[in-house]
Design a protein around this motif. Structure first.
Motif, PDB file in Angstrom:
ATOM      1  N   PHE A   1       0.859  -1.178   0.000  1.00 33.44           N
ATOM      2  CA  PHE A   1       0.000   0.000   0.000  1.00 33.44           C
ATOM      3  C   PHE A   1       0.898   1.231   0.000  1.00 33.44           C
ATOM      4  CE2 PHE A   1      -1.957  -3.515   2.197  1.00 33.44           C
ATOM      5  CZ  PHE A   1      -3.198  -3.604   1.593  1.00 33.44           C
ATOM      6  N   GLU A   2       0.602   2.149  -0.913  1.00 30.85           N
ATOM      7  CA  GLU A   2       1.487   3.307  -1.073  1.00 30.85           C
ATOM      8  C   GLU A   2       0.701   4.606  -1.117  1.00 30.85           C
ATOM      9  OE1 GLU A   2       5.296   1.773  -3.587  1.00 30.85           O
ATOM     10  OE2 GLU A   2       3.442   2.094  -4.734  1.00 30.85           O
ATOM     11  N   GLY A   3       1.380   5.667  -0.650  1.00 33.39           N
ATOM     12  CA  GLY A   3       0.867   7.016  -0.775  1.00 33.39           C
ATOM     13  C   GLY A   3       2.000   7.917  -1.204  1.00 33.39           C
ATOM     14  N   LYS A   4       2.094   8.205  -2.505  1.00 31.68           N
ATOM     15  CA  LYS A   4       3.189   8.997  -3.045  1.00 31.68           C
ATOM     16  C   LYS A   4       2.848  10.482  -2.957  1.00 31.68           C
ATOM     17  CE  LYS A   4       5.804   5.535  -4.170  1.00 31.68           C
ATOM     18  NZ  LYS A   4       7.058   5.286  -3.410  1.00 31.68           N
ATOM     19  N   MET A   5       3.611  11.171  -2.105  1.00 31.52           N
ATOM     20  CA  MET A   5       3.402  12.607  -1.922  1.00 31.52           C
ATOM     21  C   MET A   5       4.622  13.200  -1.232  1.00 31.52           C
ATOM     22  SD  MET A   5       0.298  14.533   0.099  1.00 31.52           S
ATOM     23  CE  MET A   5      -0.888  14.222  -1.203  1.00 31.52           C
ATOM     24  N   GLN A   6       4.999  14.390  -1.642  1.00 27.79           N
ATOM     25  CA  GLN A   6       6.129  15.052  -1.017  1.00 27.79           C
ATOM     26  C   GLN A   6       5.779  15.452   0.426  1.00 27.79           C
ATOM     27  OE1 GLN A   6       9.277  15.530  -2.315  1.00 27.79           O
ATOM     28  NE2 GLN A   6       8.491  14.165  -3.927  1.00 27.79           N
ATOM     29  N   LEU A   7       6.647  15.045   1.348  1.00 30.36           N
ATOM     30  CA  LEU A   7       6.405  15.314   2.771  1.00 30.36           C
ATOM     31  C   LEU A   7       7.617  16.008   3.381  1.00 30.36           C
ATOM     32  CD1 LEU A   7       4.907  11.856   3.865  1.00 30.36           C
ATOM     33  CD2 LEU A   7       3.627  13.948   3.362  1.00 30.36           C
ATOM     34  N   SER A   8       7.341  17.064   4.136  1.00 27.50           N
ATOM     35  CA  SER A   8       8.417  17.742   4.857  1.00 27.50           C
ATOM     36  C   SER A   8       8.838  16.899   6.049  1.00 27.50           C
ATOM     37  CB  SER A   8       7.939  19.121   5.325  1.00 27.50           C
ATOM     38  OG  SER A   8       6.908  18.963   6.311  1.00 27.50           O
ATOM     39  N   ALA A   9       9.912  17.296   6.702  1.00 27.74           N
ATOM     40  CA  ALA A   9      10.400  16.555   7.871  1.00 27.74           C
ATOM     41  C   ALA A   9       9.344  16.525   8.972  1.00 27.74           C
ATOM     42  CB  ALA A   9      11.703  17.178   8.375  1.00 27.74           C
ATOM     43  N   GLU A  10       8.664  17.639   9.180  1.00 22.03           N
ATOM     44  CA  GLU A  10       7.630  17.704  10.210  1.00 22.03           C
ATOM     45  C   GLU A  10       6.437  16.822   9.840  1.00 22.03           C
ATOM     46  OE1 GLU A  10       5.802  18.536  13.694  1.00 22.03           O
ATOM     47  OE2 GLU A  10       7.847  19.080  13.112  1.00 22.03           O
TER      48      GLU A  10
END
Length: 239
Positions: A181-190
């Protein structure tokens, strides 16, 4: 009566009788139990010997909310409502070999049935990441495949000339699963820290979940043992 017409009539009656006998070795059924949760389960059974038959079950579920959600929530720590947002679609195919023990006639009486079951589950959900000045949703989706073997016991009754009732009392099965199961999205460190916190608090005892969170998104995998339990109350038509 003309001999030609008499011969034709006899041959025709024999053909009809033979066709009827051939057709009566088939049984189609609809499982009534899963209808309440949006599942459709069809069965086809065919005799291969006096007291032995082959039975196949095809089960379909269109994408919708989790069935028996309250049961899931009672056994899973879902602090962040991951299951509450989940949508599930499913497909399975189960061939089985039935041995009718108390009757020489197939389709009738107590039976034992070893089976193999292939299942595919497609699941999607949403992780909500709350920050001080905005909220971000991370959609996650993927599928899980499972292959199990088991033995069912049950009984089947003839209610009328062509109407049957099949009660599969219980059918425990065990095997293996594999899913991603995947969720491809740019995520910040926080954002990554918030997602990890949510996933660390989410576990399903029957699955060995491995969770990875990075700047590119979320990946959850599972691989290992898988168990299930089959039951059915099916109404059938013999033809």
């Amino acid at each position: 009566m003309n001999l030609h017409y008499l011969t034709t009539l006899v041959i025709g009656l024999l053909a009809i009788t033979g066709l009827k006998a051939q057709k009566s070795s088939n049984l189609i059924k609809l499982n009534l139990l899963p209808l309440s949760v949006g599942n459709l389960a069809f069965e086809y059974e065919k005799t291969i010997q006096e007291h032995i038959s082959l039975n196949g079950t095809l089960s379909l579920r269109s994408k919708s909310g989790l069935p028996f959600r309250s049961i899931w929530e009672s056994g899973v720590d879902d602090t962040y409502n991951i299951l509450g947002e989940a949508k599930l679609a499913a497909f399975s195919f189960t061939p089985e070999l039935r041995f009718y023990l108390r009757n020489k006639e197939a389709f009738k009486g107590f039976y034992i049935a070893p089976f193999i079951k292939y299942s595919n589950y497609h699941l999607s959900t949403i992780l909500s990441v709350d920050q001080s000045d905005y909220q971000k949703e991370v959609p996650i989706s993927g599928s899980l495949n499972a292959l199990t073997v088991g033995v069912a016991i049950g009984s089947q009754w003839r209610l009328g000339d062509a109407i049957y009732l099949d009660w599969r009392i219980i059918g425990p099965n065990y095997g293996f699963n594999k899913g991603t199961f995947e969720g491809k999205m740019q995520l910040s460190a926080e954002e990554q820290r918030e997602v990890r916190k949510q996933l660390d608090n989410f576990d399903i005892d029957v699955l060995d979940l491995k969770k990875e969170v990075s700047a590119e998104g979320v990946t959850i995998t599972t691989k290992g043992p898988f168990a299930g339990l089959r039951t059915a109350l099916s109404l059938g038509y013999r033809f």
